[in-house]
Design an enzyme around this catalytic site. Structure first.
Site, PDB file in Angstrom:
ATOM      1  N   ASP A 193       1.811  90.532  59.916  1.00 34.69           N
ATOM      2  CA  ASP A 193       2.827  91.575  59.376  1.00 34.69           C
ATOM      3  C   ASP A 193       1.980  92.566  58.394  1.00 34.69           C
ATOM      4  OD1 ASP A 193       5.401  93.006  58.161  1.00 34.69           O
ATOM      5  OD2 ASP A 193       4.301  91.678  56.403  1.00 34.69           O
TER       6      ASP A 193
ATOM      7  N   ASP B 152       3.127  95.090  55.495  1.00 34.81           N
ATOM      8  CA  ASP B 152       3.586  95.553  54.232  1.00 34.81           C
ATOM      9  C   ASP B 152       3.588  94.157  53.329  1.00 34.81           C
ATOM     10  OD1 ASP B 152       4.180  98.423  53.962  1.00 34.81           O
ATOM     11  OD2 ASP B 152       5.105  98.055  55.616  1.00 34.81           O
TER      12      ASP B 152
END
Lengths: 270, 270
Positions: free
Chosen positions: A16, A18
């Site tokens: 991922d 953020d």
């Protein structure tokens, strides 16, 4: 007696973005708060935080369900634009998370395949490559490339396909419950990072195989994830035998002191 | 056989402010991030979030310990001012949390003593009274009035003293681990709220007696905290007996259907 079995391949990693590689979650939360407030939706900030990392559409739907309001497709598009604008106003405060560059550099040097899979759109996500010191052609799957975002598994399945690996042999690394749920739906193991601001237990309960503070701690404990040096070399200096991996990070140096006059210099598989 | 024992008095309530009554935690976090960054301290935002609610001094010391830096007293004063300025720039987005006004109104109407005890300074904290629709003379203890802030118990001990109650008969209501630790040092029971963005398990592990989403949920479940209507009245309407508390909120109406032609109208202790 020798036992015959099929070894698992070395793991690959699907990250991922953020809250996992860059420190942008709180700025996104405040940007969503401002965008929602501008159209008269006053949601508590912690509720927005707990939804971040879902797809934009699911995220807004979930929040609207909690408020009992409905929005048209046009409203939702405007909301996405307002969020992007508010986020851009805060993006100067966003940096790489501690250890993110080093972790990715280590994996690259150790020939471990990895990719980025984010619920964000390319326009918002691609500038993060610069923050991380990564090339423009870094394998990255963004929201615009798949049908459904997290907690659907599409982003991670697509990222595994880009790498040419099977998701079930990959670790998904994320900061939110949605990453870990999407990991399970993709058949992958999930690794949770606290750097998105969620509690350790939330991530464990969503199925995290391990939880680390941030990319720096994950790198320091990468052995727990079955990453082994692929090209160890034995270097001889001053009567010491140093087993050193081929990676540049220097985090996996192991020193074995031996009384050794002249050890053969060679590279071998561990 | 009658058993003789000393009943506990009705509980009173000592409320934290930021993240407990007003929705200001994320704005404080971003303000601290900007203030620290301006003097060259780059801390991950989640680490700042996990320290919010401590006294400003302790907070900065804890963060500096993690970075290995030292700051002079002057530096710390400047940092506090920079934070206050950054926070003021974001304060327009701050609102009362759902149910906060109603909860405080309910307690007031039910003659349950309550006060606010915050690690914030009066200059930042007093404007919150307006957001909550509270009078200027609302019992509130701020950082400038006590020697040590949370997790020391001083703020809650002082707030109990202002009310003329014993801390051990009060509930401390807060959103952070520091509130709950300070509650235990004050000999009070702690109630955790998720509205500051911490995980339920973090609050439970810090000793929360109960954890609610926000003030609205706490009000809906106030029975779990031993708050009882002080002046129940029985109202008769159309053959129904309604036991109704004296409070105005309307959250504690209990209806008891009975075939009753004309019930006596009276007020009694429960």
């Amino acid at each position: 007696m020798a036992v015959s079995y099929v070894e698992s391949p070395s793991p690959s990693f699907l990250f991922d973005l953020d809250g996992t590689l860059i420190d942008s979650v709180y700025q996104h939360v405040i940007a969503w708060r401002a965008a929602l407030s501008a159209i008269g939706i006053d949601l508590s900030v912690w509720r927005i935080h707990r939804r971040i990392g879902m797809s934009g559409g699911l995220f807004v739907s979930a929040l609207l369900r909690e408020t009992g309001r409905t929005l048209s497709k046009d409203d939702i598009d405007r909301l996405q634009l307002a969020h992007a604008e508010q986020y851009r106003a805060q993006v100067d405060g966003v940096t790489a998370l501690p250890g993110a560059r080093e972790l990715l550099g280590f994996l690259t040097d150790a020939d471990v395949p990895w990719a980025i899979a984010t619920s964000g759109y390319a326009a918002t996500a691609r500038p993060a490559l610069g923050l991380l010191g990564l090339a423009e052609d870094t394998p990255m799957v963004t929201r615009d490339l798949v049908r459904h975002a997290k907690p659907d598994p599409d982003l991670f399945l697509a990222a595994a396909a880009v790498l040419g690996v099977e998701a079930r042999h990959a670790f998904v690394v994320g900061d939110s419950v949605w990453d870990l749920l999407a990991a399970r739906r993709a058949g992958a193991l999930g690794v949770g990072l606290l750097s998105g601001g969620y509690g350790r237990e939330e991530l464990e309960r969503a199925g995290a195989y391990r939880v680390y503070a941030d990319p720096a701690e994950m790198l320091a404990r990468i052995d727990e994830l079955g990453v082994r040096p692929l090209r160890p070399m034995i270097l001889v200096t001053q009567g010491e035998v140093r087993h050193r991996t081929a990676c540049s990070g220097g985090f996996r140096q192991h020193f074995v002191r031996e009384s050794f006059a002249a050890a053969p210099l060679r590279a071998s598989r561990d």
